[in-house]
Design an enzyme around this catalytic site. Structure first.
Site, PDB file in Angstrom:
ATOM      1  N   PHE A  14       0.876  -1.369   0.164  1.00 19.82           N
ATOM      2  CA  PHE A  14       0.041   0.020  -0.122  1.00 19.82           C
ATOM      3  C   PHE A  14       0.735   1.234   0.269  1.00 19.82           C
ATOM      4  CE2 PHE A  14      -2.094   2.937   3.266  1.00 19.82           C
ATOM      5  CZ  PHE A  14      -2.786   3.698   2.319  1.00 19.82           C
ATOM      6  N   ASP A  34      10.075  -6.900  -3.459  1.00 21.41           N
ATOM      7  CA  ASP A  34       8.698  -7.239  -2.569  1.00 21.41           C
ATOM      8  C   ASP A  34       8.744  -8.864  -2.934  1.00 21.41           C
ATOM      9  OD1 ASP A  34       5.980  -7.589  -1.613  1.00 21.41           O
ATOM     10  OD2 ASP A  34       6.035  -5.569  -1.792  1.00 21.41           O
ATOM     11  N   LYS A  94      10.950 -10.930  11.605  1.00 22.87           N
ATOM     12  CA  LYS A  94      11.961 -11.264  10.736  1.00 22.87           C
ATOM     13  C   LYS A  94      12.248  -9.812   9.899  1.00 22.87           C
ATOM     14  CE  LYS A  94      13.209 -15.222   9.123  1.00 22.87           C
ATOM     15  NZ  LYS A  94      13.070 -16.581   8.265  1.00 22.87           N
ATOM     16  N   ASN A 102      19.575  -6.216   6.455  1.00 22.61           N
ATOM     17  CA  ASN A 102      19.842  -6.446   5.143  1.00 22.61           C
ATOM     18  C   ASN A 102      20.044  -5.234   4.423  1.00 22.61           C
ATOM     19  OD1 ASN A 102      20.395  -9.126   5.237  1.00 22.61           O
ATOM     20  ND2 ASN A 102      18.850  -9.590   4.718  1.00 22.61           N
ATOM     21  N   ALA A 117      10.508   2.933   7.656  1.00 27.22           N
ATOM     22  CA  ALA A 117       9.221   3.114   7.752  1.00 27.22           C
ATOM     23  C   ALA A 117       9.160   2.659   9.536  1.00 27.22           C
ATOM     24  CB  ALA A 117       8.248   2.228   7.063  1.00 27.22           C
ATOM     25  N   TYR A 148       4.984  -6.782  16.247  1.00 21.74           N
ATOM     26  CA  TYR A 148       5.084  -5.612  15.126  1.00 21.74           C
ATOM     27  C   TYR A 148       5.869  -4.341  15.905  1.00 21.74           C
ATOM     28  CZ  TYR A 148       3.469  -2.062  11.955  1.00 21.74           C
ATOM     29  OH  TYR A 148       3.806  -0.884  10.947  1.00 21.74           O
ATOM     30  N   LYS A 152       9.693  -3.077  15.136  1.00 18.26           N
ATOM     31  CA  LYS A 152       9.941  -1.676  14.804  1.00 18.26           C
ATOM     32  C   LYS A 152      10.793  -1.000  15.611  1.00 18.26           C
ATOM     33  CE  LYS A 152       7.445  -1.455  10.724  1.00 18.26           C
ATOM     34  NZ  LYS A 152       8.105  -1.130   9.590  1.00 18.26           N
ATOM     35  N   THR A 178      -2.890   5.670   8.400  1.00 19.40           N
ATOM     36  CA  THR A 178      -2.655   6.211   7.126  1.00 19.40           C
ATOM     37  C   THR A 178      -3.929   5.176   6.160  1.00 19.40           C
ATOM     38  OG1 THR A 178      -0.850   6.763   7.429  1.00 19.40           O
ATOM     39  CG2 THR A 178      -1.394   6.491   5.116  1.00 19.40           C
TER      40      THR A 178
END
Ligand code: UDP
Length: 323
Positions: A14, A34, A94, A102, A117, A148, A152, A178
């Site tokens: 998205f 992706d 991961k 990476n 992000a 999550y 992050k 968003t």
């Protein structure tokens, strides 16, 4: 940003697909990476004819060497909705950890700038309101959202370490809720869920009593802020989001009004660790980047509703991500 070669991980997602599109429009070359676990080929179909666009199908949690010059890396690969990261907990951890390692290793090798992000989820269920970047957060590391949130938070720590240790030109954007075209209809997030339920004549599922608050930003406003930050010399995290805050119940009523739907509102249990309030403090983005959102909730929602009307397959309930 113009005349650069930009690499976008999660480029078919998205946010990633909108970033690819805006970078191309500004005269950059774009390489999207992706693995399509939550991204979709149709999000970038219209970019494939552009000679400045290329796609590498790859899982960024695995090492990759990209040939040629790369000037800027946008690391946007990650499952990003509660349903996705509940269904893909290990992949979520991961990509935040190994994937960030990476991607930033590639930035170091190429001498490229790097933007991560990150997310308002680093603030968890916040005890400070609205949330400034200086707030360290209230996160449950072992709850279902922890995969999550902690991925992050780890990613932010990794990015700051590469900046301090190796001098990589890094940036961290903390993205608040968003919405916009190319969200998946039933990815679990409230905006596509309510719009698709309203368009399909299904009941609107408000979780809890709907008194929790969120602040919704239209995707093109967000992407404009991200590109400004990527072009800046700011290395500390910056919140990008729309401070206009409302309750989820009020939001459900707004969607019913805009879709002219007569769906009824029903109440379901509140998910574990669901933050009770969320609103970005965007003082930093305003003063340092000269950025603030331009698109009203009504205009943004109308564009999003139009997208789901034109793409009815996005508005039907999919099989599990694993199937
Ligand atoms: N929510 C809801 N009904 C839904 C989906 C979400 O009431 O069908 C609520 C959810 O509990 C949360 C808010 O909407 O309080 C935003 O949820 P979302 O998953 O979009 O993002 P979050 O901000 O929680 O990551």
């Amino acid at each position: 940003m113009t005349g650069k070669t930009c690499l976008v991980t999660g480029g078919a997602g998205f946010l990633g697909s909108h970033i690819c599109e805006q970078l191309l429009a500004k005269g950059n070359k774009v390489i999207a990476i992706d693995n399509f676990i939550t991204g979709a080929a149709k999000n970038i179909e219209h970019l494939k004819a552009n000679a400045d666009f290329s796609l590498i199908e790859h899982d960024i949690t695995k090492y990759i060497d990209v040939p040629g010059e790369v000037n800027a890396i946008f690391h946007f690969a990650s499952p990003a909705s509660p349903i996705d990261y509940l269904e893909l907990p290990i992949q979520t951890l991961k990509v935040g950890a190994l994937g960030t390692h990476n991607a930033i290793g590639l930035a170091l090798a190429k001498g490229a700038s790097f933007i991560l992000a990150s997310t308002s989820e680093v603030y968890g269920d916040p005890l400070v309101h609205p949330q400034p970047e200086s707030y360290w957060g209230n996160v449950n590391p072992i709850g279902p959202r922890g995969v999550y949130d902690e991925a992050k938070r780890f990613a932010e720590a990794m990015v700051m370490a590469y900046h301090r240790e190796h001098g990589v030109d890094t940036h961290i954007v903390r993205i608040f809720n968003t919405y916009g075209p190319r969200m998946r209809g039933f990815d679990g997030r409230v905006v596509p869920a309510f719009i698709c339920q309203a368009l399909n004549g299904e009941s609107i599922t408000v979780f809890g009593e709907g008194q929790q608050t969120r602040s919704f930003c239209y995707v093109l406003d967000l992407v404009a802020g991200i590109i400004k930050l990527a072009d800046s010399d700011i290395h500390e995290p910056v919140n990008i989001g729309n401070p206009s805050e409302r309750t989820i119940l009020d939001f459900a009523q707004k969607i019913l009004e805009l879709t002219k739907s007569d769906s009824e509102i029903i109440y379901k249990p509140l998910p574990v660790d669901d933050p009770k309030i969320r609103q970005p403090d965007i003082t930093k983005a305003k003063s340092l980047l000269g950025w603030e959102p331009q698109v009203s909730l009504e205009d943004g929602l109308n564009k999003t509703i139009e997208y789901f009307k034109l793409n009815p397959s996005s508005a039907t309930r999919p099989a599990s991500l694993h199937s």
